[in-house]
Design a protein around this motif. Structure first.
Motif, PDB file in Angstrom:
ATOM      1  N   UNK A 136       0.852  -1.186   0.000  1.00 59.69           N
ATOM      2  CA  UNK A 136       0.000   0.000   0.000  1.00 59.69           C
ATOM      3  C   UNK A 136       0.889   1.239   0.000  1.00 59.69           C
ATOM      4  N   UNK A 137       1.912   1.209   0.828  1.00 59.42           N
ATOM      5  CA  UNK A 137       3.016   2.169   0.774  1.00 59.42           C
ATOM      6  C   UNK A 137       4.305   1.373   0.918  1.00 59.42           C
ATOM      7  N   UNK A 138       5.410   2.005   0.592  1.00 59.68           N
ATOM      8  CA  UNK A 138       6.692   1.298   0.662  1.00 59.68           C
ATOM      9  C   UNK A 138       7.072   0.966   2.104  1.00 59.68           C
ATOM     10  N   UNK A 139       6.695   1.839   3.037  1.00 62.55           N
ATOM     11  CA  UNK A 139       7.106   1.639   4.428  1.00 62.55           C
ATOM     12  C   UNK A 139       5.985   1.205   5.346  1.00 62.55           C
ATOM     13  N   UNK A 140       4.975   0.526   4.807  1.00 59.61           N
ATOM     14  CA  UNK A 140       3.842   0.115   5.616  1.00 59.61           C
ATOM     15  C   UNK A 140       4.183  -0.950   6.649  1.00 59.61           C
ATOM     16  N   UNK A 141       3.532  -0.875   7.811  1.00 58.15           N
ATOM     17  CA  UNK A 141       3.714  -1.852   8.883  1.00 58.15           C
ATOM     18  C   UNK A 141       2.362  -2.243   9.459  1.00 58.15           C
ATOM     19  N   UNK A 142       2.282  -3.485   9.948  1.00 60.52           N
ATOM     20  CA  UNK A 142       1.169  -3.941  10.770  1.00 60.52           C
ATOM     21  C   UNK A 142       1.709  -4.239  12.166  1.00 60.52           C
TER      22      UNK A 142
END
Length: 233
Positions: A136-142
Motif C-alpha cells: 500500500x506504501x513502501x514503508x507500511x507496517x502492521x
C-alpha cells in the motif's frame, strides 16, 4: 490483556486506535483527529481512563492517518514509530490533502524508524511485533499482539478487500506478497483491526477475501497447511 478503543476520525473515516494496559500505559495507532470535536473526544478518553501516552505507532504515512500526530508529540514528547521508507509520503502529505479537498496536516513531528520483527514492549503483558507489509506504501507496517490475538493492519488488509496500490509508493505485487506471506499465516482467530471500515479475522479473509483468490481455501485446510509449514525443533 489490552484494552482497545476505536475512533473514526476525519472525512476519510480513518480508524484511530487506543490500546492500553492495566496500568494505564497507552499507545495510539494512527492518531488522526481532524477538528475540535474529534480532538475533544480523543482527550476526553485519555482523561476519563487516566491514561499516560507512551508511544505513537503509524501503520503508514498517508495524510489521513497523521492529522493528530504533531499535536500529540508536542503535548506529550513521545516517540512516533513509523517505517522509514514512508518519509517521502510526509513530504507530500500537504499537497495530497489539498488535492483531496482537506486541510494540510502538520508534519512537523519526529519519527523513529521501525524495523521488521521489532518487539514493541511498552504495554505490560502484551508485547507487539512490528510486521513490515510494503505494498500500500513502501514503508507500511502492521502491529501484531500474539497474546491477545489482535492485528492492527492499517491499509494493508480490510474486511473483504486489500489496500489500494495506485497511490505514490504503492505496488500491487508487493502488497499481495505482504498479505499472503506475512499475515495469512497467522492463526485464523486473530482479530484484524484495519485502518478503515469494520473489524474482521484472519480466518475470514483467508477463506473469503476475493482479492486473495485463487489462494482461498477452507479454514481446516489452511490450519493444516500452517501446521505443516511450522518450524520443527
Amino acid at each position: 490483556m489490552v484494552n482497545i478503543k476505536a475512533f473514526v476520525f476525519n472525512p476519510f473515516r480513518e480508524n484511530t486506535y487506543f490500546v492500553w494496559d492495566e496500568e494505564g500505559s497507552l499507545v495510539v495507532i494512527d492518531p488522526s483527529f481532524y477538528d475540535q470535536e474529534e480532538q475533544e473526544a480523543f482527550f476526553s478518553l485519555v482523561s476519563r481512563e487516566n491514561l499516560t501516552l507512551r508511544e505513537i505507532w503509524l501503520t503508514h504515512g498517508h495524510f489521513d492517518h497523521i492529522f493528530g500526530v504533531a499535536a500529540l508529540q508536542r503535548k506529550y514528547s513521545v516517540p512516533v514509530l513509523m517505517g522509514e521508507a514512508d518519509a517521502d509520503l510526509l513530504a507530500i502529505a500537504g499537497q495530497s490533502a489539498e488535492d483531496a479537498g482537506l486541510k494540510m496536516p502538520d508534519t512537523g513531528f519526529r519519527t523513529t524508524p521501525l524495523t521488521d520483527g521489532q518487539a514493541l514492549t511498552v504495554l505490560k503483558g502484551s508485547p507487539f511485533t512490528a510486521i513490515a507489509t510494503p505494498g500500500h506504501t513502501e514503508g507500511g507496517f502492521c502491529f501484531y499482539d500474539e497474546t491477545d490475538k489482535v492485528l492492527f493492519s492499517g491499509d494493508t488488509l480490510f474486511a473483504g478487500t486489500i489496500g489500494r496500490t495506485d497511490l505514490f509508493g504503492g505496488e500491487y505485487d508487493k502488497l499481495i506478497v505482504s498479505v499472503m506471506d506475512r499475515l495469512m499465516g497467522l492463526p485464523g482467530d486473530v482479530d484484524v483491526l484495519p485502518g478503515h471500515g469494520t473489524w474482521t479475522t484472519v480466518g475470514n479473509e483467508r477463506t473469503g477475501n476475493p482479492f486473495l483468490q485463487p489462494f482461498n481455501e477452507p479454514e481446516e485446510d489452511a490450519e493444516a497447511d500452517s501446521e505443516t509449514l511450522a518450524p520443527t525443533e
